[in-house]
Write a protein that holds these residues in place. Structure first.
Motif, PDB file in Angstrom:
ATOM      1  N   UNK A  83      84.841  45.664-101.898  1.00 32.12           N
ATOM      2  CA  UNK A  83      84.565  45.243-100.520  1.00 32.12           C
ATOM      3  C   UNK A  83      83.515  44.130-100.450  1.00 32.12           C
ATOM      4  N   UNK A  84      82.737  43.965-101.520  1.00 35.72           N
ATOM      5  CA  UNK A  84      81.691  42.940-101.563  1.00 35.72           C
ATOM      6  C   UNK A  84      82.259  41.516-101.628  1.00 35.72           C
ATOM      7  N   UNK A  85      83.450  41.381-102.172  1.00 34.30           N
ATOM      8  CA  UNK A  85      83.980  40.041-102.429  1.00 34.30           C
ATOM      9  C   UNK A  85      84.566  39.408-101.161  1.00 34.30           C
ATOM     10  N   UNK A  86      83.800  38.497-100.570  1.00 28.73           N
ATOM     11  CA  UNK A  86      84.359  37.741 -99.437  1.00 28.73           C
ATOM     12  C   UNK A  86      85.226  36.624-100.019  1.00 28.73           C
ATOM     13  N   UNK A  87      86.315  36.262 -99.361  1.00 29.50           N
ATOM     14  CA  UNK A  87      87.187  35.229 -99.931  1.00 29.50           C
ATOM     15  C   UNK A  87      86.491  33.873 -99.988  1.00 29.50           C
ATOM     16  N   UNK A  88      86.647  33.177-101.091  1.00 28.50           N
ATOM     17  CA  UNK A  88      86.051  31.854-101.252  1.00 28.50           C
ATOM     18  C   UNK A  88      87.129  30.900-101.739  1.00 28.50           C
ATOM     19  N   UNK A  89      86.976  29.634-101.385  1.00 24.79           N
ATOM     20  CA  UNK A  89      87.889  28.634-101.941  1.00 24.79           C
ATOM     21  C   UNK A  89      87.385  28.183-103.301  1.00 24.79           C
ATOM     22  N   UNK A  90      88.069  28.605-104.340  1.00 23.30           N
ATOM     23  CA  UNK A  90      87.662  28.255-105.709  1.00 23.30           C
ATOM     24  C   UNK A  90      88.905  27.898-106.532  1.00 23.30           C
ATOM     25  N   UNK A  91      88.666  27.345-107.713  1.00 25.00           N
ATOM     26  CA  UNK A  91      89.791  26.960-108.574  1.00 25.00           C
ATOM     27  C   UNK A  91      89.811  27.726-109.900  1.00 25.00           C
ATOM     28  N   UNK A  92      88.732  28.401-110.233  1.00 21.56           N
ATOM     29  CA  UNK A  92      88.664  29.138-111.494  1.00 21.56           C
ATOM     30  C   UNK A  92      88.290  30.596-111.207  1.00 21.56           C
ATOM     31  N   UNK A  93      87.107  30.795-110.671  1.00 20.14           N
ATOM     32  CA  UNK A  93      86.630  32.158-110.389  1.00 20.14           C
ATOM     33  C   UNK A  93      87.464  32.804-109.284  1.00 20.14           C
ATOM     34  N   UNK A  94      87.792  34.075-109.474  1.00 14.13           N
ATOM     35  CA  UNK A  94      88.318  34.882-108.368  1.00 14.13           C
ATOM     36  C   UNK A  94      87.888  36.323-108.618  1.00 14.13           C
ATOM     37  N   UNK A  95      87.801  37.137-107.563  1.00 16.13           N
ATOM     38  CA  UNK A  95      87.265  38.494-107.710  1.00 16.13           C
ATOM     39  C   UNK A  95      88.008  39.330-108.745  1.00 16.13           C
ATOM     40  N   UNK A  96      89.302  39.085-108.915  1.00 15.67           N
ATOM     41  CA  UNK A  96      90.082  39.879-109.872  1.00 15.67           C
ATOM     42  C   UNK A  96      89.577  39.744-111.301  1.00 15.67           C
ATOM     43  N   UNK A  97      88.879  38.643-111.612  1.00 13.77           N
ATOM     44  CA  UNK A  97      88.400  38.461-112.988  1.00 13.77           C
ATOM     45  C   UNK A  97      86.966  38.977-113.156  1.00 13.77           C
ATOM     46  N   UNK A  98      86.307  39.330-112.042  1.00 17.01           N
ATOM     47  CA  UNK A  98      84.864  39.592-112.092  1.00 17.01           C
ATOM     48  C   UNK A  98      84.496  40.661-113.135  1.00 17.01           C
ATOM     49  N   UNK A  99      85.175  41.793-113.096  1.00 21.81           N
ATOM     50  CA  UNK A  99      84.820  42.861-114.042  1.00 21.81           C
ATOM     51  C   UNK A  99      85.330  42.563-115.447  1.00 21.81           C
TER      52      UNK A  99
END
Ligand code: AAT
Length: 279
Positions: A247-263
């Motif tokens: 729930x912490x991950x607010x959507x951001x416009x990015x080209x590499x990082x995304x919440x699915x890769x965080x862990x």
């Protein structure tokens, strides 16, 4: 006949990277370093300090997103953020994507890096004029000493450990960062290549682990940096980046990082994780 011009960065005494180039757009000796901007055929404009590639138009997004978002999402509500180094403004641009941010402070030692980036890298430096941005042209070490308990997140976007950046890889500096952070604070530092800087990575990890209760390393693929694989070391006062809830991950416009890769980022290749084993 067309002359072919090539630029080589000797990344180690035995290895380098070569790019076909067009014009050299800028060259000067600043108070701190030589500063060049070169047009490359593959990666667009390239910022070079003391003969080392700092950033290029085409792959800068990887470095700036990965230096910034992992730590920013680890903190529950980063309001005051400091970037040390990073005069091109790329990390600041990423910091400002987080809606909780009230002030983003850039502490860059060399004013000319900021000015030249604004001229030749508008996509990277464009957010330096945002009203939330505060620019300090000073040594990061001095700034940290003068600002205890001020920041929620501190990002160390420094050159390699030569010249003015030597102290930015040493334990007293990380202790200063710990003190400059408020409770719950998070730091992330760029920590060079797992191929070419193995001792440095081990040493920095040991130093940060000796100060912060939680220390984690992660990597990203950056084609124009030595070996193409880059490391980042995160120190956190309270929150483990592995425990960040969805729930912490607010959507951001990015080209590499995304919440699915965080862990998943913290699942390192074995030749990298072995650098972190402490005797
Ligand atoms: N995103 C840009 C990439 C960089 S630039 C690093 C910046 O750190 C430089 O502009 C340099 O002037 C600044 N710097 C060096 N020492 C200090 C200091 N003591 N205080 C504040 N700023 C400093 C880094 C890319 C790293 C990887 C390259 N292979």
């Amino acid at each position: 006949m067309d002359m072919e011009l090539w630029y080589t960065e000797k990344q180690t005494p035995n290895f380098g990277i070569t790019a076909k180039i067009g014009k050299t757009l800028h060259h000067e000796q600043t108070e701190f370093q030589t500063l060049d901007v070169i047009e490359t055929k593959q990666f667009g404009n390239m910022l070079v300090l003391d003969g080392m590639v700092m950033t290029t138009d085409k792959d800068e997004f990887v470095y700036h997103e990965m230096l910034t978002h992992v730590g920013m999402f680890t903190h529950p509500e980063p309001k005051r953020v400091l970037v040390i180094g990073g005069g091109d403004g790329g990390a600041i641009r990423e910091v400002l994507k987080h809606p909780s941010v009230e002030t983003a402070t850039l502490c860059e030692i060399d004013r000319r890096v900021i000015e030249v980036s604004q001229k030749y890298f508008p996509e990277i430096a464009g957010k330096l004029t945002d009203l939330r941005v505060e620019i300090k042209v000073e040594d990061g070490i001095k700034h940290i000493e003068a600002n205890p308990g001020k920041y929620d997140v501190i990002l160390v976007d420094s050159t390699e450990p030569v010249g003015p950046a030597v102290g930015l890889f040493q334990k007293p500096f990380y202790q200063g960062i710990y003190e400059a952070l408020r409770p719950g604070g998070v730091m992330v530092a760029q920590t060079e290549s797992p191929w070419f800087n193995r001792e440095l990575i081990s040493q920095v990890y040991r130093d940060i682990s000796g100060i912060f209760p939680i220390t984690r390393l992660y990597t990203a693929s950056i084609p124009t940096y030595p070996s193409g694989l880059w490391s980042f070391t995160l120190g956190s006062k309270e929150m483990d980046p592995l425990q960040v809830e969805e729930s912490r991950f607010t959507p951001l416009e990015t080209k590499y990082y995304h919440p699915g890769m965080h862990h998943a980022l913290f699942q390192l290749p074995r030749f990298v994780s072995e650098l972190l084993e402490q005797e």
